[in-house]
Design a protein around this motif. Structure first.
Motif, PDB file in Angstrom:
ATOM      1  N   VAL A 156      -7.152  -0.845  -4.489  1.00 50.80           N
ATOM      2  CA  VAL A 156      -6.490  -0.511  -3.224  1.00 50.80           C
ATOM      3  C   VAL A 156      -7.500  -0.715  -2.103  1.00 50.80           C
ATOM      4  CG1 VAL A 156      -5.414   1.320  -1.857  1.00 50.80           C
ATOM      5  CG2 VAL A 156      -4.926   1.151  -4.315  1.00 50.80           C
ATOM      6  N   HIS A 157      -7.200  -1.627  -1.194  1.00 52.84           N
ATOM      7  CA  HIS A 157      -8.082  -1.864  -0.059  1.00 52.84           C
ATOM      8  C   HIS A 157      -7.562  -1.101   1.155  1.00 52.84           C
ATOM      9  CE1 HIS A 157     -10.108  -4.944  -2.351  1.00 52.84           C
ATOM     10  NE2 HIS A 157      -8.977  -5.587  -2.561  1.00 52.84           N
ATOM     11  N   ASP A 158      -8.497  -0.648   2.003  1.00 54.86           N
ATOM     12  CA  ASP A 158      -8.073   0.133   3.165  1.00 54.86           C
ATOM     13  C   ASP A 158      -8.225  -0.668   4.461  1.00 54.86           C
ATOM     14  OD1 ASP A 158     -10.743   0.084   3.686  1.00 54.86           O
ATOM     15  OD2 ASP A 158     -11.074   2.232   3.375  1.00 54.86           O
ATOM     16  N   PRO A 193      -2.570   4.620   8.439  1.00 54.61           N
ATOM     17  CA  PRO A 193      -3.234   3.319   8.306  1.00 54.61           C
ATOM     18  C   PRO A 193      -2.667   2.484   7.145  1.00 54.61           C
ATOM     19  CG  PRO A 193      -4.637   5.071   7.466  1.00 54.61           C
ATOM     20  CD  PRO A 193      -3.458   5.742   8.100  1.00 54.61           C
ATOM     21  N   PRO A 194      -2.840   1.157   7.246  1.00 50.52           N
ATOM     22  CA  PRO A 194      -2.293   0.256   6.226  1.00 50.52           C
ATOM     23  C   PRO A 194      -3.134   0.262   4.944  1.00 50.52           C
ATOM     24  CG  PRO A 194      -3.561  -1.002   7.799  1.00 50.52           C
ATOM     25  CD  PRO A 194      -3.555   0.415   8.305  1.00 50.52           C
ATOM     26  N   ARG A 195      -2.547  -0.253   3.900  1.00 48.27           N
ATOM     27  CA  ARG A 195      -3.245  -0.449   2.633  1.00 48.27           C
ATOM     28  C   ARG A 195      -2.905  -1.846   2.125  1.00 48.27           C
ATOM     29  NH1 ARG A 195      -5.820   2.980   4.270  1.00 48.27           N
ATOM     30  NH2 ARG A 195      -6.222   5.069   3.443  1.00 48.27           N
ATOM     31  N   PHE A 196      -3.749  -2.339   1.222  1.00 47.46           N
ATOM     32  CA  PHE A 196      -3.531  -3.663   0.641  1.00 47.46           C
ATOM     33  C   PHE A 196      -3.784  -3.490  -0.854  1.00 47.46           C
ATOM     34  CE2 PHE A 196      -4.616  -8.109  -0.299  1.00 47.46           C
ATOM     35  CZ  PHE A 196      -3.706  -8.818   0.486  1.00 47.46           C
ATOM     36  N   VAL A 197      -2.703  -3.533  -1.633  1.00 49.55           N
ATOM     37  CA  VAL A 197      -2.781  -3.163  -3.046  1.00 49.55           C
ATOM     38  C   VAL A 197      -2.720  -4.418  -3.921  1.00 49.55           C
ATOM     39  CG1 VAL A 197      -1.699  -1.828  -4.908  1.00 49.55           C
ATOM     40  CG2 VAL A 197      -1.615  -0.971  -2.549  1.00 49.55           C
ATOM     41  N   VAL A 198      -3.636  -4.499  -4.872  1.00 48.01           N
ATOM     42  CA  VAL A 198      -3.665  -5.629  -5.800  1.00 48.01           C
ATOM     43  C   VAL A 198      -3.637  -5.085  -7.231  1.00 48.01           C
ATOM     44  CG1 VAL A 198      -4.898  -7.712  -6.510  1.00 48.01           C
ATOM     45  CG2 VAL A 198      -5.050  -6.931  -4.138  1.00 48.01           C
ATOM     46  N   ILE A 199      -2.593  -5.449  -7.967  1.00 50.05           N
ATOM     47  CA  ILE A 199      -2.439  -4.962  -9.345  1.00 50.05           C
ATOM     48  C   ILE A 199      -2.419  -6.175 -10.261  1.00 50.05           C
ATOM     49  CG2 ILE A 199      -0.939  -3.709 -10.959  1.00 50.05           C
ATOM     50  CD1 ILE A 199       0.247  -2.248  -8.554  1.00 50.05           C
ATOM     51  N   GLY A 208       4.779  -8.759  -2.422  1.00 49.42           N
ATOM     52  CA  GLY A 208       5.942  -7.977  -1.996  1.00 49.42           C
ATOM     53  C   GLY A 208       5.748  -7.366  -0.619  1.00 49.42           C
ATOM     54  N   LYS A 209       6.779  -7.430   0.205  1.00 50.35           N
ATOM     55  CA  LYS A 209       6.724  -6.828   1.549  1.00 50.35           C
ATOM     56  C   LYS A 209       6.766  -5.309   1.436  1.00 50.35           C
ATOM     57  CE  LYS A 209       9.469  -6.254   5.822  1.00 50.35           C
ATOM     58  NZ  LYS A 209      10.571  -6.762   6.657  1.00 50.35           N
ATOM     59  N   GLY A 210       5.723  -4.659   1.962  1.00 51.05           N
ATOM     60  CA  GLY A 210       5.626  -3.209   1.847  1.00 51.05           C
ATOM     61  C   GLY A 210       5.639  -2.499   3.190  1.00 51.05           C
ATOM     62  N   ILE A 211       6.705  -2.699   3.962  1.00 50.60           N
ATOM     63  CA  ILE A 211       6.830  -1.943   5.216  1.00 50.60           C
ATOM     64  C   ILE A 211       7.477  -0.595   4.881  1.00 50.60           C
ATOM     65  CG2 ILE A 211       7.974  -1.843   7.486  1.00 50.60           C
ATOM     66  CD1 ILE A 211       5.581  -3.727   7.491  1.00 50.60           C
ATOM     67  N   VAL A 264       0.483  -8.543  -5.320  1.00 49.11           N
ATOM     68  CA  VAL A 264      -0.240  -8.301  -4.071  1.00 49.11           C
ATOM     69  C   VAL A 264       0.735  -7.666  -3.075  1.00 49.11           C
ATOM     70  CG1 VAL A 264      -1.496  -9.388  -2.161  1.00 49.11           C
ATOM     71  CG2 VAL A 264      -1.722 -10.315  -4.486  1.00 49.11           C
ATOM     72  N   VAL A 265       0.456  -6.433  -2.658  1.00 50.00           N
ATOM     73  CA  VAL A 265       1.355  -5.811  -1.697  1.00 50.00           C
ATOM     74  C   VAL A 265       0.635  -5.283  -0.464  1.00 50.00           C
ATOM     75  CG1 VAL A 265       3.314  -5.313  -3.205  1.00 50.00           C
ATOM     76  CG2 VAL A 265       1.478  -3.722  -3.140  1.00 50.00           C
TER      77      VAL A 265
END
Ligand code: BES
Ligand code: MN
Ligand code: ZN
Length: 535
Positions: free
Chosen positions: A248-250, A272-278, A296-299, A346-347
């Motif tokens: 999980v990136h911040d 704040p946003p996050r950038f998740v990579v699984i 995937g769009k994560g709004i 990647v979200v």
């Protein structure tokens, strides 16, 4: 106030689990499982009339008539049954009363019979029947089902798939914790098919349905709970439970790497946003294993930003992360089915809110790839976060194929309604495989064109590209797809616009109102279908 840190989705706590469906050897003719000791309700299949005006009992229903000593075809007619897929008629047989030693032919057998319409018996009819049946079985009931004519593994899987999807209910946020409800016991009779192949088919259907339930739970969670941090924390819990790798990136990671568009979209929010990579690494990666990336769009909420949405359009926008939910749930399914390809999800996760720090129409943003974007509408936020996730995936992950899935445009919903996703792709083979997977999964897709001459609509006098075409241009879904394509250069790419299919305004047989979890079945089916195929 609801404390978001203590709110976890049901599919993770195990408090709400899928109904248990098992396969058992035998037919209604002889099985001991339909005696009153083992069973409360027997489900028998009927079909529409072949020519004359009476319904057609399936061989199972006919065998049951003999065993019960009653004419079930006659009972069906008295209920005005038509046999169409999903129709349920309940026949309750009475107990003997009064005279001693009197008996009825159905003594000792389960006394509640459901005559279930299965239409023509296609996979789609069977799925509808399974979904509809759920509303007619009580939670503490023991139910035995004989589908009659064709109990092939695919039919089993379709029926159970419908049943599982129809059984989902959204979680309520309440003062006291909900009681654990008991789940009915459901047994499906194998007929003449081999039990192990039916059990495998049931298991796969249950895994895919678990993914769909997870996607629904995530998308149905209210946005005051579902902040980007909360969403990322759920992803971490899921990954830990399933043995998936996750990072999980911040916001500072995003800032360091120049994700100017994602940070702009998130800029108006206190969250704040996050950038998740699984990632799913197959246990044994064959030489032919591909690397498929799913973006995937994560709004987590789409207010529209400064280009504020009208109230009625805003209410359903907690589900604007349905694409991300589907992508994450697909990783879970890939893991549980041990799919042979490498799959990275990647979200980008952000809230499109409104405040003094919100981005503005007229801004020019520098994106991760270096390309600049002229902002024309802050409500077209999805393509901005996806553009950066796509170019990051292409730059960093060496994918053989990138698929993005997003509730991207109201225009796609206008075009195809709420039962079809819109498909775009620069690769005909991938598009054909996705279409085939979609019809098998009953999560339908329709391919639309990336019209070359429309690219002119995205030309900007201020930046490398315009975010949206001028308002009189039209083709809103196509223009969004063309914008995204710009950020996935020289890569096989498919884009699924699911703004229609991700939500059901009203309950349907196979889904409650709200998030549908659309895409999990389709992507799982696609990955199964194309598994291990070399590029
Ligand atoms: N999240 C919406 C798209 C949407 C609309 C999803 C309806 C589900 C139901 C998206 O961010 C959006 O607002 N799109 C705009 C794009 C426009 C500003 C070019 C739209 O569709 O109006
Ligand atoms: Mn929007
Ligand atoms: Zn949106």
């Amino acid at each position: 106030m609801v404390d978001p840190t203590h709110f976890t989705i049901d599919t993770m706590t195990g408090r709400l689990v899928l109904p248990e469906v098992i396969a058992a050897d035998g037919t209604v003719e002889t099985t001991p499982l339909i005696t009153a000791d083992h069973c409360d309700t027997v489900v028998l299949a009927i079909q529409p009339p072949a020519g004359d005006d009476s319904v057609r009992p399936t061989p199972g229903a006919t065998a049951a008539s003999l065993r019960y000593g009653v004419d079930l075809a006659d009972a069906a007619e008295r209920c005005h049954a038509k046999g169409k897929a999903g129709e349920c008629n309940v026949v309750s047989l009475p107990r003997v009363h009064g005279r001693r030693n009197a008996s009825v032919p159905w003594d000792g057998l389960a006394r509640r019979i459901i005559l279930l319409g299965i239409g023509e018996g296609t996979e789609s009819d069977i799925r509808t029947a399974g979904a509809a049946l759920w509303r007619h079985i009580d939670s503490d009931e023991r139910t035995v089902i004989d589908l009659g004519p064709r109990t092939a593994p695919e039919i089993f899987a379709s029926f159970a798939g419908g049943l599982f999807l129809g059984a989902y209910r959204p979680k309520r946020v309440t003062k006291t914790a909900a009681e654990t409800s008991s789940s009915p016991q459901i047994v499906m009779l194998s007929g003449r098919h081999r039990l192990d192949s039916l059990t495998d088919a049931l298991g796969a259907a249950q895994t895919v349905a678990t993914g769909t339930w997870l996607a629904r739970d995530l998308a149905n969670t209210p946005s005051n709970i579902k902040t980007p941090q909360w969403f990322a924390a759920q992803c971490e819990a899921i990954a830990a439970a399933e043995g998936l790798d996750i990072t999980v990136h911040d916001e500072s990671w995003l800032a360091d790497r120049g994700f100017g568009a994602t940070l702009a979209v998130a800029g108006g929010s206190a969250n704040p946003p996050r950038f998740v990579v699984i990632s799913h690494e197959p246990v044994t990666a064959g030489d032919g294993a591909r690397h498929v990336v799913i973006v995937g769009k994560g709004i987590t909420y789409d207010s529209g930003g400064l280009c504020l949405k009208p109230r009625t359009a805003m209410v359903p926008m907690k589900t604007d992360m349905a694409g991300a939910a589907t992508a994450v749930a697909t990783a879970l399914v890939a893991r549980r089915l041990n799919l042979p390809d490498r799959i990275t999800v990647v979200v980008p996760v952000a809230e499109n809110a409104i405040s003094g720090s919100a981005y503005r129409p007229g801004d020019v943003l520098t994106t991760f790839s270096g390309a600049t974007v002229e902002v024309t509408n802050t409500d077209a936020e999805g393509r901005l976060i996806l553009a950066e996730a796509l170019s990051w995936a292409v730059a960093e992950l060496e994918p053989d194929l990138v698929i993005d899935i997003a509730t991207l445009t109201g225009a796609s919903r206008m075009a195809l309604g709420d039962r079809h996703g819109v498909l775009y792709s620069n690769d005909d083979e991938t598009a054909a495989d996705l279409e085939q997977a979609a019809s098998r999964a009953h999560e339908y897709l329709w391919r639309m064109p990336l019209v070359d001459s429309y690219r002119a609509g995205l030309e900007s006098s201020l930046a490398d590209i315009r975010q949206t075409a001028a308002s009189q241009w039209g083709a809103g879904s196509i223009m969004a797809a063309l914008f995204l394509e710009h950020f996935a250069p020289k890569t096989s790419w498919a884009h699924l616009d699911i703004a229609g299919a991700a939500r059901a305004e009203k309950p349907r047989a196979d889904t409650a109102a709200g998030a549908t979890g659309y895409g999990v079945g389709l992507l799982a089916q696609y990955l199964l279908l194309s598994a291990g195929r070399e590029q």
